[in-house]
Scaffold this motif. Structure first.
Motif, PDB file in Angstrom:
ATOM      1  N   PHE A 172      75.511  -3.556   8.146  1.00  0.00           N
ATOM      2  CA  PHE A 172      76.108  -4.877   7.936  1.00  0.00           C
ATOM      3  C   PHE A 172      75.992  -5.768   9.173  1.00  0.00           C
ATOM      4  O   PHE A 172      75.619  -6.931   9.080  1.00  0.00           O
ATOM      5  CB  PHE A 172      77.585  -4.697   7.537  1.00  0.00           C
ATOM      6  CG  PHE A 172      78.198  -5.929   6.947  1.00  0.00           C
ATOM      7  CD1 PHE A 172      78.095  -6.190   5.582  1.00  0.00           C
ATOM      8  CD2 PHE A 172      78.881  -6.839   7.728  1.00  0.00           C
ATOM      9  CE1 PHE A 172      78.651  -7.320   5.021  1.00  0.00           C
ATOM     10  CE2 PHE A 172      79.450  -7.982   7.183  1.00  0.00           C
ATOM     11  CZ  PHE A 172      79.327  -8.216   5.824  1.00  0.00           C
ATOM     12  N   PHE A 186      73.753  -8.939   2.697  1.00  0.00           N
ATOM     13  CA  PHE A 186      75.148  -8.614   3.022  1.00  0.00           C
ATOM     14  C   PHE A 186      75.928  -8.240   1.768  1.00  0.00           C
ATOM     15  O   PHE A 186      76.716  -7.297   1.772  1.00  0.00           O
ATOM     16  CB  PHE A 186      75.841  -9.785   3.715  1.00  0.00           C
ATOM     17  CG  PHE A 186      75.437  -9.979   5.147  1.00  0.00           C
ATOM     18  CD1 PHE A 186      75.147  -8.904   5.958  1.00  0.00           C
ATOM     19  CD2 PHE A 186      75.359 -11.248   5.695  1.00  0.00           C
ATOM     20  CE1 PHE A 186      74.771  -9.077   7.288  1.00  0.00           C
ATOM     21  CE2 PHE A 186      74.993 -11.440   7.015  1.00  0.00           C
ATOM     22  CZ  PHE A 186      74.699 -10.347   7.808  1.00  0.00           C
ATOM     23  N   LEU A 187      75.696  -8.985   0.698  1.00  0.00           N
ATOM     24  CA  LEU A 187      76.392  -8.701  -0.567  1.00  0.00           C
ATOM     25  C   LEU A 187      76.041  -7.307  -1.082  1.00  0.00           C
ATOM     26  O   LEU A 187      76.917  -6.576  -1.543  1.00  0.00           O
ATOM     27  CB  LEU A 187      75.998  -9.736  -1.624  1.00  0.00           C
ATOM     28  CG  LEU A 187      76.769 -11.052  -1.625  1.00  0.00           C
ATOM     29  CD1 LEU A 187      76.113 -12.052  -2.552  1.00  0.00           C
ATOM     30  CD2 LEU A 187      78.211 -10.858  -2.052  1.00  0.00           C
ATOM     31  N   THR A 188      74.765  -6.942  -0.959  1.00  0.00           N
ATOM     32  CA  THR A 188      74.317  -5.634  -1.443  1.00  0.00           C
ATOM     33  C   THR A 188      74.938  -4.503  -0.623  1.00  0.00           C
ATOM     34  O   THR A 188      75.438  -3.522  -1.181  1.00  0.00           O
ATOM     35  CB  THR A 188      72.767  -5.548  -1.386  1.00  0.00           C
ATOM     36  OG1 THR A 188      72.243  -6.738  -1.966  1.00  0.00           O
ATOM     37  CG2 THR A 188      72.231  -4.361  -2.127  1.00  0.00           C
ATOM     38  N   TYR A 234      77.650  -4.661   1.116  1.00  0.00           N
ATOM     39  CA  TYR A 234      79.096  -4.687   0.858  1.00  0.00           C
ATOM     40  C   TYR A 234      79.427  -3.936  -0.435  1.00  0.00           C
ATOM     41  O   TYR A 234      80.380  -3.169  -0.480  1.00  0.00           O
ATOM     42  CB  TYR A 234      79.555  -6.145   0.766  1.00  0.00           C
ATOM     43  CG  TYR A 234      81.046  -6.330   0.864  1.00  0.00           C
ATOM     44  CD1 TYR A 234      81.671  -6.392   2.096  1.00  0.00           C
ATOM     45  CD2 TYR A 234      81.834  -6.450  -0.271  1.00  0.00           C
ATOM     46  CE1 TYR A 234      83.039  -6.554   2.192  1.00  0.00           C
ATOM     47  CE2 TYR A 234      83.201  -6.612  -0.181  1.00  0.00           C
ATOM     48  CZ  TYR A 234      83.799  -6.672   1.050  1.00  0.00           C
ATOM     49  OH  TYR A 234      85.154  -6.823   1.140  1.00  0.00           O
ATOM     50  N   MET A 235      78.604  -4.159  -1.453  1.00  0.00           N
ATOM     51  CA  MET A 235      78.822  -3.482  -2.736  1.00  0.00           C
ATOM     52  C   MET A 235      78.644  -1.970  -2.583  1.00  0.00           C
ATOM     53  O   MET A 235      79.435  -1.188  -3.116  1.00  0.00           O
ATOM     54  CB  MET A 235      77.848  -4.053  -3.771  1.00  0.00           C
ATOM     55  CG  MET A 235      77.893  -3.385  -5.126  1.00  0.00           C
ATOM     56  SD  MET A 235      79.493  -3.421  -5.912  1.00  0.00           S
ATOM     57  CE  MET A 235      79.582  -5.113  -6.436  1.00  0.00           C
ATOM     58  N   PHE A 241      79.102  -0.221   0.066  1.00  0.00           N
ATOM     59  CA  PHE A 241      80.266   0.295   0.790  1.00  0.00           C
ATOM     60  C   PHE A 241      81.482   0.398  -0.147  1.00  0.00           C
ATOM     61  O   PHE A 241      82.226   1.382  -0.122  1.00  0.00           O
ATOM     62  CB  PHE A 241      80.603  -0.620   1.975  1.00  0.00           C
ATOM     63  CG  PHE A 241      81.934  -0.302   2.600  1.00  0.00           C
ATOM     64  CD1 PHE A 241      82.089   0.862   3.339  1.00  0.00           C
ATOM     65  CD2 PHE A 241      83.024  -1.124   2.412  1.00  0.00           C
ATOM     66  CE1 PHE A 241      83.320   1.188   3.887  1.00  0.00           C
ATOM     67  CE2 PHE A 241      84.260  -0.802   2.953  1.00  0.00           C
ATOM     68  CZ  PHE A 241      84.403   0.353   3.694  1.00  0.00           C
ATOM     69  N   PHE A 242      81.640  -0.604  -0.974  1.00  0.00           N
ATOM     70  CA  PHE A 242      82.762  -0.645  -1.919  1.00  0.00           C
ATOM     71  C   PHE A 242      82.709   0.569  -2.856  1.00  0.00           C
ATOM     72  O   PHE A 242      83.722   1.251  -3.095  1.00  0.00           O
ATOM     73  CB  PHE A 242      82.662  -1.939  -2.729  1.00  0.00           C
ATOM     74  CG  PHE A 242      83.981  -2.471  -3.225  1.00  0.00           C
ATOM     75  CD1 PHE A 242      85.117  -1.689  -3.254  1.00  0.00           C
ATOM     76  CD2 PHE A 242      84.088  -3.777  -3.676  1.00  0.00           C
ATOM     77  CE1 PHE A 242      86.320  -2.192  -3.718  1.00  0.00           C
ATOM     78  CE2 PHE A 242      85.279  -4.296  -4.139  1.00  0.00           C
ATOM     79  CZ  PHE A 242      86.393  -3.492  -4.173  1.00  0.00           C
ATOM     80  N   ILE A 243      81.513   0.867  -3.367  1.00  0.00           N
ATOM     81  CA  ILE A 243      81.351   2.009  -4.283  1.00  0.00           C
ATOM     82  C   ILE A 243      81.633   3.323  -3.550  1.00  0.00           C
ATOM     83  O   ILE A 243      82.299   4.210  -4.078  1.00  0.00           O
ATOM     84  CB  ILE A 243      79.940   1.998  -4.927  1.00  0.00           C
ATOM     85  CG1 ILE A 243      79.798   0.780  -5.850  1.00  0.00           C
ATOM     86  CG2 ILE A 243      79.671   3.278  -5.716  1.00  0.00           C
ATOM     87  CD1 ILE A 243      78.398   0.518  -6.339  1.00  0.00           C
ATOM     88  N   TRP A 249      83.585   3.752  -0.913  1.00  0.00           N
ATOM     89  CA  TRP A 249      85.043   3.849  -0.693  1.00  0.00           C
ATOM     90  C   TRP A 249      85.761   4.274  -1.972  1.00  0.00           C
ATOM     91  O   TRP A 249      86.658   5.108  -1.945  1.00  0.00           O
ATOM     92  CB  TRP A 249      85.591   2.496  -0.208  1.00  0.00           C
ATOM     93  CG  TRP A 249      87.076   2.535  -0.034  1.00  0.00           C
ATOM     94  CD1 TRP A 249      87.763   3.105   0.992  1.00  0.00           C
ATOM     95  CD2 TRP A 249      88.063   2.033  -0.938  1.00  0.00           C
ATOM     96  NE1 TRP A 249      89.124   2.975   0.776  1.00  0.00           N
ATOM     97  CE2 TRP A 249      89.327   2.314  -0.401  1.00  0.00           C
ATOM     98  CE3 TRP A 249      87.995   1.360  -2.168  1.00  0.00           C
ATOM     99  CZ2 TRP A 249      90.515   1.954  -1.031  1.00  0.00           C
ATOM    100  CZ3 TRP A 249      89.182   0.991  -2.797  1.00  0.00           C
ATOM    101  CH2 TRP A 249      90.419   1.291  -2.226  1.00  0.00           C
ATOM    102  N   MET A 250      85.331   3.698  -3.091  1.00  0.00           N
ATOM    103  CA  MET A 250      85.946   4.017  -4.381  1.00  0.00           C
ATOM    104  C   MET A 250      85.761   5.501  -4.710  1.00  0.00           C
ATOM    105  O   MET A 250      86.706   6.175  -5.127  1.00  0.00           O
ATOM    106  CB  MET A 250      85.288   3.145  -5.442  1.00  0.00           C
ATOM    107  CG  MET A 250      85.788   3.373  -6.824  1.00  0.00           C
ATOM    108  SD  MET A 250      84.766   2.413  -7.927  1.00  0.00           S
ATOM    109  CE  MET A 250      84.829   3.403  -9.337  1.00  0.00           C
ATOM    110  N   TYR A 308      88.024   7.517  -2.546  1.00  0.00           N
ATOM    111  CA  TYR A 308      89.453   7.384  -2.823  1.00  0.00           C
ATOM    112  C   TYR A 308      89.859   7.948  -4.174  1.00  0.00           C
ATOM    113  O   TYR A 308      90.975   8.427  -4.340  1.00  0.00           O
ATOM    114  CB  TYR A 308      89.900   5.919  -2.689  1.00  0.00           C
ATOM    115  CG  TYR A 308      91.308   5.894  -2.175  1.00  0.00           C
ATOM    116  CD1 TYR A 308      91.555   6.007  -0.814  1.00  0.00           C
ATOM    117  CD2 TYR A 308      92.377   5.866  -3.045  1.00  0.00           C
ATOM    118  CE1 TYR A 308      92.837   6.080  -0.333  1.00  0.00           C
ATOM    119  CE2 TYR A 308      93.673   5.929  -2.570  1.00  0.00           C
ATOM    120  CZ  TYR A 308      93.897   6.035  -1.217  1.00  0.00           C
ATOM    121  OH  TYR A 308      95.171   6.121  -0.743  1.00  0.00           O
ATOM    122  N   ILE A 322      80.264   4.509 -10.465  1.00  0.00           N
ATOM    123  CA  ILE A 322      81.362   3.595 -10.805  1.00  0.00           C
ATOM    124  C   ILE A 322      82.122   4.117 -12.018  1.00  0.00           C
ATOM    125  O   ILE A 322      83.349   4.051 -12.075  1.00  0.00           O
ATOM    126  CB  ILE A 322      80.831   2.172 -11.067  1.00  0.00           C
ATOM    127  CG1 ILE A 322      80.178   1.625  -9.792  1.00  0.00           C
ATOM    128  CG2 ILE A 322      81.950   1.232 -11.499  1.00  0.00           C
ATOM    129  CD1 ILE A 322      79.529   0.275  -9.945  1.00  0.00           C
TER     130      ILE A 322
END
Lengths: 88, 167
Positions: B32, B65-67, B69-70, B72-74, B76-77, B80, B99
């Motif tokens: 990033f 950046f959007l890619t 970020y996505m 990273f989001f997946i 983290w999900m 968690y 997902i």
């Protein structure tokens, strides 16, 4: 060029938003009710993604698409490929 | 979502230790921030050489950046939503992949026969994480890898198992 770029960008944003809200719904669905800290993290991550999308949209409208003379014409591209092959 | 019975309540929820995700967080941070700082420090070069495509460059960077970020989001999900949930009656092992992928196993606390912990090395010992193996009366054993406070978890599991079996 502008039409192609807009079309591709809209597809990208649509897929991105779909994934984003799918993640949000999955986390909200499966997170334990007592887990408030993760809900805050989730909200923060969602906010970050929305800010990034807005920046991206803003930049998209700043681009002078009409000045670009690159053409993604598939038929022309195929013709060029055929010419290149025949030259070989 | 886990469906609990009327008298059932959640006692313990175990996640993997944060050390598991730290490597991925570092990797995504590098992905990033590297282009961001590289562009920031070579701003004049970018401005000079990409005159015509200046905004296009920034736009493509924002897509990148959007890619990231996505992704990273997946990640983290997935980290968690992988968890162990223990109630006073049952134990659930929930494994999330991608997902939408989800795998849920459960067994009764009264079927627990033995719980073993393994703390492999100095770093797990210092950071208090390790593996926890729960053996049940059935054929299947459940291994919880890199879990936080395995000793505490083991004690709670055995305590409730004994109570359930009236030992």
């Amino acid at each position: 060029m502008q039409t192609t770029a807009t079309f591709l960008y809209l597809i990208f944003i649509a897929i991105y938003l779909f994934l984003l809200f799918s993640i949000r719904s999955q986390i909200n669905k499966y997170l334990l009710p007592s887990d408030k800290q993760s809900k805050n993290i989730l909200q923060l991550l969602m906010l970050g993604a929305i800010i990034l999308i807005l920046i991206s949209v803003f930049l998209f409208f700043l681009i002078p698409w009409r000045d670009y003379k690159i053409s993604f014409n598939f038929i022309n591209l195929m013709q060029k490929a055929t010419d290149f092959k025949s030259n070989l | 979502m886990i469906q609990l019975n009327q008298k059932e309540e959640i006692i313990l929820a175990l996640h993997k230790h944060w050390i598991v995700i730290i490597g991925e967080v570092l990797f995504f941070s590098i992905l990033f921030f590297t282009p961001f700082f590289a562009t920031f420090f070579s701003f004049k070069i970018v401005e000079e050489y990409l005159k015509e495509y200046y905004y296009l460059f920034w736009f493509l960077l924002s897509i990148y950046f959007l890619t990231v970020y996505m992704a990273f989001f997946i990640t983290w999900m997935n980290y968690y939503l992988d968890m162990w949930v223990m109630t006073n009656e049952r134990m659930f092992y929930i494994e999330h992949s991608g997902i939408f992928g989800r795998n849920v196993s459960e067994f009764l606390i009264k079927n627990v026969q033995d719980a073993t912990i393994e703390i492999p090395g100095m770093i797990p010992s210092l950071l208090k994480y390790g593996n926890l193996l729960v053996q049940t009366a059935g054929e299947k054993n459940f291994l919880i890898k890199q879990v936080q406070n395995p000793e505490k978890a083991k004690n709670i599991i055995m305590e409730y198992s004994k109570t359930a079996n009236n030992v």
